[in-house]
Write a protein that holds these residues in place. Structure first.
Motif, PDB file in Angstrom:
ATOM      1  N   SER A 160      82.354  38.378  68.933  1.00 19.30           N
ATOM      2  CA  SER A 160      81.188  37.960  68.163  1.00 19.30           C
ATOM      3  C   SER A 160      81.076  36.446  68.207  1.00 19.30           C
ATOM      4  O   SER A 160      81.970  35.748  68.698  1.00 19.30           O
ATOM      5  CB  SER A 160      81.319  38.438  66.708  1.00 19.30           C
ATOM      6  OG  SER A 160      81.368  39.848  66.639  1.00 19.30           O
ATOM      7  N   VAL A 161      79.975  35.924  67.675  1.00 14.02           N
ATOM      8  CA  VAL A 161      79.771  34.477  67.602  1.00 14.02           C
ATOM      9  C   VAL A 161      79.587  34.067  66.145  1.00 14.02           C
ATOM     10  O   VAL A 161      78.968  34.784  65.353  1.00 14.02           O
ATOM     11  CB  VAL A 161      78.567  34.023  68.450  1.00 14.02           C
ATOM     12  CG1 VAL A 161      78.952  33.960  69.920  1.00 14.02           C
ATOM     13  CG2 VAL A 161      77.361  34.936  68.274  1.00 14.02           C
ATOM     14  N   SER A 162      80.161  32.922  65.813  1.00 19.36           N
ATOM     15  CA  SER A 162      80.137  32.409  64.440  1.00 19.36           C
ATOM     16  C   SER A 162      79.740  30.933  64.448  1.00 19.36           C
ATOM     17  O   SER A 162      79.974  30.219  65.423  1.00 19.36           O
ATOM     18  CB  SER A 162      81.527  32.535  63.792  1.00 19.36           C
ATOM     19  OG  SER A 162      81.960  33.877  63.738  1.00 19.36           O
ATOM     20  N   VAL A 163      79.169  30.493  63.338  1.00 18.69           N
ATOM     21  CA  VAL A 163      78.840  29.080  63.148  1.00 18.69           C
ATOM     22  C   VAL A 163      79.981  28.408  62.407  1.00 18.69           C
ATOM     23  O   VAL A 163      80.385  28.870  61.328  1.00 18.69           O
ATOM     24  CB  VAL A 163      77.536  28.905  62.340  1.00 18.69           C
ATOM     25  CG1 VAL A 163      77.227  27.428  62.140  1.00 18.69           C
ATOM     26  CG2 VAL A 163      76.369  29.592  63.037  1.00 18.69           C
ATOM     27  N   ALA A 164      80.510  27.325  62.947  1.00 19.13           N
ATOM     28  CA  ALA A 164      81.579  26.594  62.277  1.00 19.13           C
ATOM     29  C   ALA A 164      81.056  25.987  60.981  1.00 19.13           C
ATOM     30  O   ALA A 164      79.926  25.487  60.922  1.00 19.13           O
ATOM     31  CB  ALA A 164      82.133  25.508  63.183  1.00 19.13           C
ATOM     32  N   ALA A 165      81.876  26.039  59.946  1.00 17.36           N
ATOM     33  CA  ALA A 165      81.458  25.516  58.646  1.00 17.36           C
ATOM     34  C   ALA A 165      81.211  24.011  58.695  1.00 17.36           C
ATOM     35  O   ALA A 165      80.465  23.473  57.872  1.00 17.36           O
ATOM     36  CB  ALA A 165      82.530  25.835  57.603  1.00 17.36           C
ATOM     37  N   THR A 166      81.811  23.336  59.674  1.00 17.71           N
ATOM     38  CA  THR A 166      81.660  21.877  59.784  1.00 17.71           C
ATOM     39  C   THR A 166      80.562  21.461  60.763  1.00 17.71           C
ATOM     40  O   THR A 166      80.409  20.276  61.035  1.00 17.71           O
ATOM     41  CB  THR A 166      82.992  21.251  60.246  1.00 17.71           C
ATOM     42  OG1 THR A 166      83.413  21.901  61.462  1.00 17.71           O
ATOM     43  CG2 THR A 166      84.074  21.420  59.180  1.00 17.71           C
ATOM     44  N   SER A 167      79.813  22.442  61.287  1.00 19.61           N
ATOM     45  CA  SER A 167      78.774  22.107  62.266  1.00 19.61           C
ATOM     46  C   SER A 167      77.770  21.113  61.691  1.00 19.61           C
ATOM     47  O   SER A 167      77.271  21.284  60.573  1.00 19.61           O
ATOM     48  CB  SER A 167      78.034  23.373  62.705  1.00 19.61           C
ATOM     49  OG  SER A 167      76.917  23.042  63.515  1.00 19.61           O
ATOM     50  N   LYS A 168      77.472  20.082  62.476  1.00 17.81           N
ATOM     51  CA  LYS A 168      76.459  19.105  62.079  1.00 17.81           C
ATOM     52  C   LYS A 168      75.061  19.547  62.514  1.00 17.81           C
ATOM     53  O   LYS A 168      74.062  18.912  62.166  1.00 17.81           O
ATOM     54  CB  LYS A 168      76.791  17.732  62.668  1.00 17.81           C
ATOM     55  CG  LYS A 168      78.080  17.116  62.118  1.00 17.81           C
ATOM     56  CD  LYS A 168      78.356  15.758  62.749  1.00 17.81           C
ATOM     57  CE  LYS A 168      79.549  15.073  62.092  1.00 17.81           C
ATOM     58  NZ  LYS A 168      80.792  15.841  62.217  1.00 17.81           N
ATOM     59  N   GLN A 169      74.999  20.632  63.301  1.00 15.94           N
ATOM     60  CA  GLN A 169      73.716  21.166  63.760  1.00 15.94           C
ATOM     61  C   GLN A 169      73.655  22.678  63.518  1.00 15.94           C
ATOM     62  O   GLN A 169      73.445  23.448  64.448  1.00 15.94           O
ATOM     63  CB  GLN A 169      73.522  20.882  65.254  1.00 15.94           C
ATOM     64  CG  GLN A 169      73.613  19.424  65.655  1.00 15.94           C
ATOM     65  CD  GLN A 169      73.393  19.262  67.145  1.00 15.94           C
ATOM     66  OE1 GLN A 169      72.308  19.514  67.675  1.00 15.94           O
ATOM     67  NE2 GLN A 169      74.436  18.855  67.845  1.00 15.94           N
ATOM     68  N   PRO A 170      73.826  23.124  62.290  1.00 16.69           N
ATOM     69  CA  PRO A 170      73.898  24.568  62.039  1.00 16.69           C
ATOM     70  C   PRO A 170      72.626  25.309  62.428  1.00 16.69           C
ATOM     71  O   PRO A 170      72.700  26.456  62.880  1.00 16.69           O
ATOM     72  CB  PRO A 170      74.165  24.654  60.531  1.00 16.69           C
ATOM     73  CG  PRO A 170      73.688  23.355  59.973  1.00 16.69           C
ATOM     74  CD  PRO A 170      73.971  22.351  61.043  1.00 16.69           C
ATOM     75  N   GLU A 171      71.471  24.688  62.267  1.00 20.27           N
ATOM     76  CA  GLU A 171      70.226  25.369  62.628  1.00 20.27           C
ATOM     77  C   GLU A 171      70.134  25.569  64.133  1.00 20.27           C
ATOM     78  O   GLU A 171      69.714  26.627  64.610  1.00 20.27           O
ATOM     79  CB  GLU A 171      69.020  24.600  62.103  1.00 20.27           C
ATOM     80  CG  GLU A 171      68.939  24.554  60.576  1.00 20.27           C
ATOM     81  CD  GLU A 171      69.044  25.929  59.941  1.00 20.27           C
ATOM     82  OE1 GLU A 171      68.333  26.862  60.401  1.00 20.27           O
ATOM     83  OE2 GLU A 171      69.842  26.096  59.001  1.00 20.27           O
ATOM     84  N   ASN A 172      70.505  24.552  64.901  1.00 22.94           N
ATOM     85  CA  ASN A 172      70.512  24.684  66.362  1.00 22.94           C
ATOM     86  C   ASN A 172      71.567  25.700  66.808  1.00 22.94           C
ATOM     87  O   ASN A 172      71.360  26.435  67.782  1.00 22.94           O
ATOM     88  CB  ASN A 172      70.773  23.334  67.025  1.00 22.94           C
ATOM     89  CG  ASN A 172      69.566  22.411  66.957  1.00 22.94           C
ATOM     90  OD1 ASN A 172      68.445  22.858  66.706  1.00 22.94           O
ATOM     91  ND2 ASN A 172      69.791  21.123  67.171  1.00 22.94           N
ATOM     92  N   ALA A 173      72.700  25.721  66.092  1.00 20.17           N
ATOM     93  CA  ALA A 173      73.758  26.679  66.426  1.00 20.17           C
ATOM     94  C   ALA A 173      73.233  28.106  66.256  1.00 20.17           C
ATOM     95  O   ALA A 173      73.464  28.980  67.111  1.00 20.17           O
ATOM     96  CB  ALA A 173      74.972  26.446  65.528  1.00 20.17           C
ATOM     97  N   LYS A 174      72.502  28.344  65.171  1.00 21.99           N
ATOM     98  CA  LYS A 174      71.962  29.685  64.933  1.00 21.99           C
ATOM     99  C   LYS A 174      70.856  30.020  65.934  1.00 21.99           C
ATOM    100  O   LYS A 174      70.718  31.182  66.348  1.00 21.99           O
ATOM    101  CB  LYS A 174      71.482  29.792  63.492  1.00 21.99           C
ATOM    102  CG  LYS A 174      72.647  29.941  62.494  1.00 21.99           C
ATOM    103  CD  LYS A 174      72.200  29.981  61.058  1.00 21.99           C
ATOM    104  CE  LYS A 174      71.980  28.604  60.500  1.00 21.99           C
ATOM    105  NZ  LYS A 174      71.808  28.581  59.030  1.00 21.99           N
ATOM    106  N   LYS A 175      70.084  29.021  66.332  1.00 19.82           N
ATOM    107  CA  LYS A 175      69.068  29.259  67.369  1.00 19.82           C
ATOM    108  C   LYS A 175      69.731  29.720  68.669  1.00 19.82           C
ATOM    109  O   LYS A 175      69.241  30.611  69.357  1.00 19.82           O
ATOM    110  CB  LYS A 175      68.265  27.986  67.623  1.00 19.82           C
ATOM    111  CG  LYS A 175      67.243  27.645  66.564  1.00 19.82           C
ATOM    112  CD  LYS A 175      66.507  26.365  66.927  1.00 19.82           C
ATOM    113  CE  LYS A 175      65.522  25.958  65.845  1.00 19.82           C
ATOM    114  NZ  LYS A 175      64.854  24.671  66.180  1.00 19.82           N
ATOM    115  N   TRP A 176      70.856  29.093  69.011  1.00 22.77           N
ATOM    116  CA  TRP A 176      71.593  29.443  70.221  1.00 22.77           C
ATOM    117  C   TRP A 176      72.150  30.867  70.119  1.00 22.77           C
ATOM    118  O   TRP A 176      72.032  31.662  71.054  1.00 22.77           O
ATOM    119  CB  TRP A 176      72.720  28.432  70.429  1.00 22.77           C
ATOM    120  CG  TRP A 176      73.833  28.821  71.352  1.00 22.77           C
ATOM    121  CD1 TRP A 176      75.145  28.951  71.029  1.00 22.77           C
ATOM    122  CD2 TRP A 176      73.754  29.100  72.761  1.00 22.77           C
ATOM    123  NE1 TRP A 176      75.886  29.294  72.130  1.00 22.77           N
ATOM    124  CE2 TRP A 176      75.060  29.395  73.212  1.00 22.77           C
ATOM    125  CE3 TRP A 176      72.713  29.139  73.676  1.00 22.77           C
ATOM    126  CZ2 TRP A 176      75.348  29.711  74.529  1.00 22.77           C
ATOM    127  CZ3 TRP A 176      73.008  29.460  75.006  1.00 22.77           C
ATOM    128  CH2 TRP A 176      74.298  29.739  75.421  1.00 22.77           C
TER     129      TRP A 176
END
Length: 421
Positions: free
Chosen positions: A300-316
């Motif tokens: 699976s894929v997860s967003v790191a809690a420290t991501s500075k670009q969480p919206e872009n991460a979710k778009k990806w």
């Protein structure tokens, strides 16, 4: 994005190039292997604040552990609508903290202690199942075989032909050193096909008229024992990887594994186009002659809690679930995506990979679930214990069908007694 799957790296980079073309957002893919080194890397980076924006994780376990540790974020508010609808229905709850998963996390000793009920820490990327047969097309042709076996009886007939052509390399490989593989990858889907869902589940219960010692149990054990003349020499001493490598090296004509095996065979030098793949065939007189195999979320894929670009991460992450992108990812990685693919994807996937996808196509009534939502086996049931008993039947030939049936009955009853049920 970080991944622990070497076979996914190139496929993810191809997807990243398409994502940049569509959005202008750059995704850098880094690979860290093996699995334990990857886990250590993630844990260390979490302490130093050096995590990437997106992590590939092992489904239904590692994702929750990382969630409990605050390494990955809850994305339950974002996974909805078209994105959620693209994921195959049987695995849509993967990554979600259900009431049952939350209950199991409450003890302080639980590795995922601290997760929140209703949170979602990952979205499935790849799925798979067990009980997939791979065959060497050239060896089949040399033995006069030109089609997929329609049932268990034809499968045995094909094994007889390939071993007759070459007794040393015409047999069947399976990593039986891992004792549960014979049980979970062969006997159980075979029993489900022969007996139907209720009859299969009854094998593990306390009714002597329906358990492994019953006529129904004897029937499926006899069918399983029909493989005895066809095992590759020494298969009982092989790990799962070694069994697959033996097949890739031409030491066996058939290999039993999972959908994930195809990528491993490719890594070991086999061209997927040289492989015929199909779900373990059902007996022609069985209750379910056309059985499907239920998928499990694997990565699976997860967003790191420290991501500075969480919206872009979710778009990806959402982009990876697009059917066209997922089909190309599947082709490039020789792996099965979690996205529900339409019939039009067959031309992209090719015949071998498409056969793996088609093995999931069934109804709730005719689909064997390797990880059932409602447990029917006795509490504490250990698959390796049953697998060891089966190994003495075949390939070791140290026990008869009847004695094996008696031992499996005794084993199940001992678990029920221990659970005081």
């Amino acid at each position: 994005m970080w991944t622990f799957k070497q076979s996914h790296a190139a496929a993810l980079r191809t997807a990243a190039a398409a994502f940049k073309k569509q959005t202008g957002i750059t995704v850098k893919i880094d690979t860290y292997t093996p699995d334990d080194a990857y886990t250590t890397k993630v844990q260390s980076a979490a302490k130093t604040g050096d995590l990437p924006d997106v992590l590939e994780v092992h489904s239904d376990g590692e994702d929750r552990v990382f969630g409990a540790a605050g390494i990955v974020s809850d994305i339950s508010a974002d996974f909805k609508g078209d994105w959620a609808g693209r994921i195959q229905q049987p695995v849509q709850d993967s990554g979600l903290v259900t009431a049952e998963r939350y209950k199991n996390s409450i003890p302080q000793v639980a590795k995922d202690h601290g997760i929140k009920q209703g949170a979602r820490y990952s979205v499935p990327l790849t799925v798979g199942t067990f009980g997939i047969v791979f065959a060497n097309k050239k060896m089949l042709a040399d033995a006069g075989i030109n089609k997929t076996p329609a049932n268990w009886e034809e499968f045995l007939a094909d094994l007889k032909k390939t071993t007759g052509k070459n007794p040393k390399t015409g047999g069947l490989s399976l990593g039986l050193k891992v004792q549960a593989t014979g049980l979970t990858w062969v006997l159980q889907p075979l029993a489900f096909s022969q007996l139907g869902k209720q009859g299969y589940e009854s094998l593990f219960k306390k009714d002597p008229a329906a358990d492994f010692g019953s006529p129904a149990g004897i029937k499926v054990l006899t069918q399983y024992n029909q493989l005895t003349p066809y095992w590759m020499p020494g298969t009982q001493s092989l790990t799962i990887d070694e069994g697959d490598q033996a097949f890739a090296q031409g030491k066996s004509a058939f290999d039993i594994g999972g959908t994930f095996t195809l990528a491993f065979l490719k890594q070991n030098g086999m061209n997927p186009d040289d492989v015929l793949a199909f779900g373990l065939p059902s007996p022609k007189d069985g209750a379910i002659p056309k059985r499907a195999l239920g998928p499990l979320a694997l990565t699976s894929v997860s967003v790191a809690a420290t991501s500075k670009q969480p919206e872009n991460a979710k778009k990806w992450m959402e982009f990876l679930s697009d059917p066209k992108i997922a089909a190309q990812f599947a082709k490039d990685s020789s792996d099965v995506p979690a996205t529900e693919l339409g019939a039009e994807s067959a031309t992209v996937l090719g015949p071998t990979l498409n056969a793996l996808v088609q093995s999931f196509k069934g109804t709730p009534e005719n689909t064997y679930e390797p990880s059932p939502k409602i447990e029917f086996r006795p509490p504490g049931y250990e698959q390796d214990d049953a697998g060891a008993i089966l190994a003495d039947l075949t390939p070791l030939k140290q026990q008869s069908v009847q004695s094996t049936a008696d031992k499996l009955r005794k084993l199940s009853l001992s678990y029920w007694a221990a659970a005081k049920q």
